[in-house]
Design a protein around this motif. Structure first.
Motif, PDB file in Angstrom:
ATOM      1  N   UNK A   1       0.977  -1.276  -0.018  1.00  0.00           N
ATOM      2  CA  UNK A   1      -0.086   0.128   0.193  1.00  0.00           C
ATOM      3  C   UNK A   1       0.913   1.123  -0.016  1.00  0.00           C
ATOM      4  N   UNK A   2       0.735   2.056  -0.852  1.00  0.00           N
ATOM      5  CA  UNK A   2       1.230   3.412  -0.984  1.00  0.00           C
ATOM      6  C   UNK A   2       0.385   4.550   0.008  1.00  0.00           C
ATOM      7  N   UNK A   3       1.114   4.994   0.841  1.00  0.00           N
ATOM      8  CA  UNK A   3       0.309   5.940   1.760  1.00  0.00           C
ATOM      9  C   UNK A   3       0.859   7.458   1.520  1.00  0.00           C
ATOM     10  N   UNK A   4      -0.003   8.522   1.439  1.00  0.00           N
ATOM     11  CA  UNK A   4       0.467   9.680   1.124  1.00  0.00           C
ATOM     12  C   UNK A   4       1.264  10.278   2.366  1.00  0.00           C
ATOM     13  N   UNK A   5       2.365  10.920   2.181  1.00  0.00           N
ATOM     14  CA  UNK A   5       3.116  11.539   3.356  1.00  0.00           C
ATOM     15  C   UNK A   5       2.514  12.639   3.646  1.00  0.00           C
ATOM     16  N   UNK A   6       1.835  13.587   2.819  1.00  0.00           N
ATOM     17  CA  UNK A   6       1.064  14.540   3.180  1.00  0.00           C
ATOM     18  C   UNK A   6       0.010  14.798   2.555  1.00  0.00           C
TER      19      UNK A   6
ATOM     20  N   UNK B   1       4.434   7.667 -11.756  1.00  0.00           N
ATOM     21  CA  UNK B   1       4.365   9.188 -12.591  1.00  0.00           C
ATOM     22  C   UNK B   1       4.306  10.357 -11.729  1.00  0.00           C
ATOM     23  N   UNK B   2       4.531   9.958 -10.227  1.00  0.00           N
ATOM     24  CA  UNK B   2       4.885  10.951  -9.201  1.00  0.00           C
ATOM     25  C   UNK B   2       6.180  10.734  -8.453  1.00  0.00           C
ATOM     26  N   UNK B   3       6.838  11.545  -7.984  1.00  0.00           N
ATOM     27  CA  UNK B   3       8.167  11.327  -7.067  1.00  0.00           C
ATOM     28  C   UNK B   3       7.768  10.383  -5.978  1.00  0.00           C
ATOM     29  N   UNK B   4       8.566   9.343  -6.076  1.00  0.00           N
ATOM     30  CA  UNK B   4       8.527   8.347  -4.870  1.00  0.00           C
ATOM     31  C   UNK B   4       8.584   8.934  -3.458  1.00  0.00           C
ATOM     32  N   UNK B   5       9.345  10.151  -3.471  1.00  0.00           N
ATOM     33  CA  UNK B   5       9.582  10.463  -2.214  1.00  0.00           C
ATOM     34  C   UNK B   5       8.167  10.910  -1.414  1.00  0.00           C
ATOM     35  N   UNK B   6       7.155  11.042  -2.238  1.00  0.00           N
ATOM     36  CA  UNK B   6       5.831  11.624  -1.762  1.00  0.00           C
ATOM     37  C   UNK B   6       4.962  10.405  -0.850  1.00  0.00           C
ATOM     38  N   UNK B   7       5.356   9.222  -1.000  1.00  0.00           N
ATOM     39  CA  UNK B   7       4.597   8.244  -0.269  1.00  0.00           C
ATOM     40  C   UNK B   7       5.361   7.294   0.538  1.00  0.00           C
ATOM     41  N   UNK B   8       4.781   6.810   1.768  1.00  0.00           N
ATOM     42  CA  UNK B   8       5.248   5.637   2.336  1.00  0.00           C
ATOM     43  C   UNK B   8       4.780   4.353   1.942  1.00  0.00           C
ATOM     44  N   UNK B   9       5.180   3.385   2.040  1.00  0.00           N
ATOM     45  CA  UNK B   9       4.985   1.980   1.663  1.00  0.00           C
ATOM     46  C   UNK B   9       4.831   1.077   2.744  1.00  0.00           C
ATOM     47  N   UNK B  10       3.858   0.150   2.844  1.00  0.00           N
ATOM     48  CA  UNK B  10       3.832  -0.920   3.779  1.00  0.00           C
ATOM     49  C   UNK B  10       3.321  -2.358   3.158  1.00  0.00           C
ATOM     50  N   UNK B  11       3.664  -3.492   3.544  1.00  0.00           N
ATOM     51  CA  UNK B  11       2.985  -4.447   2.812  1.00  0.00           C
ATOM     52  C   UNK B  11       1.726  -4.719   3.602  1.00  0.00           C
ATOM     53  N   UNK B  12       1.226  -5.628   2.920  1.00  0.00           N
ATOM     54  CA  UNK B  12      -0.547  -5.735   3.345  1.00  0.00           C
ATOM     55  C   UNK B  12      -0.967  -7.015   3.179  1.00  0.00           C
ATOM     56  N   UNK B  13      -1.028  -7.941   4.212  1.00  0.00           N
ATOM     57  CA  UNK B  13      -1.481  -9.463   4.074  1.00  0.00           C
ATOM     58  C   UNK B  13      -2.744  -9.527   4.854  1.00  0.00           C
ATOM     59  N   UNK B  14      -3.693 -10.150   4.445  1.00  0.00           N
ATOM     60  CA  UNK B  14      -4.985 -10.536   4.858  1.00  0.00           C
ATOM     61  C   UNK B  14      -5.374 -11.800   4.395  1.00  0.00           C
ATOM     62  N   UNK B  15      -5.818 -12.887   5.191  1.00  0.00           N
ATOM     63  CA  UNK B  15      -6.533 -14.136   5.001  1.00  0.00           C
ATOM     64  C   UNK B  15      -7.918 -13.800   4.511  1.00  0.00           C
TER      65      UNK B  15
END
Length: 248
Positions: free
Chosen positions: A71-76, A123-137
């Protein structure tokens, strides 16, 4: 019950970012390093993300009825996943990676001929987003996950980031955490709660455990505790809803 913080703060620039050793509560005197995942996890190169995909495959037994997403999470507030596109690009190919409205996407498992063969392009700077893995059964309610899902998320994170952590933290993990922060009680790993959630519980056959949220909407689970089954349910709720259920 008071917590006494030791006078040391280590700042990392990787997924495992903010660490501080602290003495635990009266019930648990284990000194721990706390790991915050909120302030710095960045989208890495495909070769590094691939290590997470491999870790997921190797430890799939933790959540055998699941799939791996990121999941990409906006930093701002100025950053937005709307209109965001991603592709895997090499000299010979370009593979589109669909991103849904929540910023969630999957990566294909590709055998690389060389480490830098593919690059992840936004298509946007990578530095604008956090990322985390997402696992759900599968077949779980919207407000629930298995403990095994979160254990597997942690293993994916560590596989991606372990080569980039500081020498201090790497040494700590090797000497005092059995080489893996996801399985050691000496490391408190923070998980990022879904948006709008302020109450987290873990349901076991014997009891229901409650966990506090911090200011960054994170919580800590005892993923290291082998007495807790992978099928134990982690449930998310707004505190008002949780209080009503408790009164009933």
């Amino acid at each position: 019950m008071k917590t006494v913080k030791l006078a040391v703060v280590l700042v990392l620039t990787t997924l495992f970012v903010t660490l501080h050793a602290q003495e635990s509560t009266v019930e648990d005197h284990t000194n721990r390093v706390e790991i915050s995942s909120y302030k710095g996890p960045e989208l890495r190169s495909y070769s590094q993300m691939l290590k997470g995909l491999i870790a997921y495959k190797e430890q799939h037994q933790l959540a055998p009825n699941s799939e791996l997403y990121f999941i990409l999470i906006p930093k701002s507030k100025s950053a937005d996943v709307r209109g965001l596109t991603m592709r895997l690009a090499s000299d010979d190919a370009s593979i589109n990676i669909p991103i849904d409205a929540s910023g969630k996407f999957q990566l294909p498992l590709i055998e690389l001929k060389k480490e830098d063969e593919y690059d992840l392009m936004l298509n946007k700077p990578k530095g604008q987003f956090y990322i985390k893995p997402y696992v759900k059964s599968a077949n779980l309610a919207e407000d629930a996950k298995r403990l095994g899902d979160l254990r597997l998320e942690c293993q994916v994170r560590w596989a991606i980031e372990k080569q980039d952590v500081s020498v201090v933290f790497s040494t700590y993990v090797k000497l005092l955490a059995s080489g893996n922060p996801c399985t050691s009680r000496t490391v408190a790993v923070h998980f990022f709660a879904p948006a709008g959630i302020d109450a987290v519980t873990l349901e076991t056959p014997k009891s229901t455990l409650s966990f506090k949220m911090n200011a960054d909407n994170q919580y800590v689970l005892p993923v290291w505790d082998t007495d807790l089954n992978d099928n134990a349910l982690v449930k998310y709720a707004r505190r008002a809803v949780a209080n009503i259920k408790q009164e009933n």
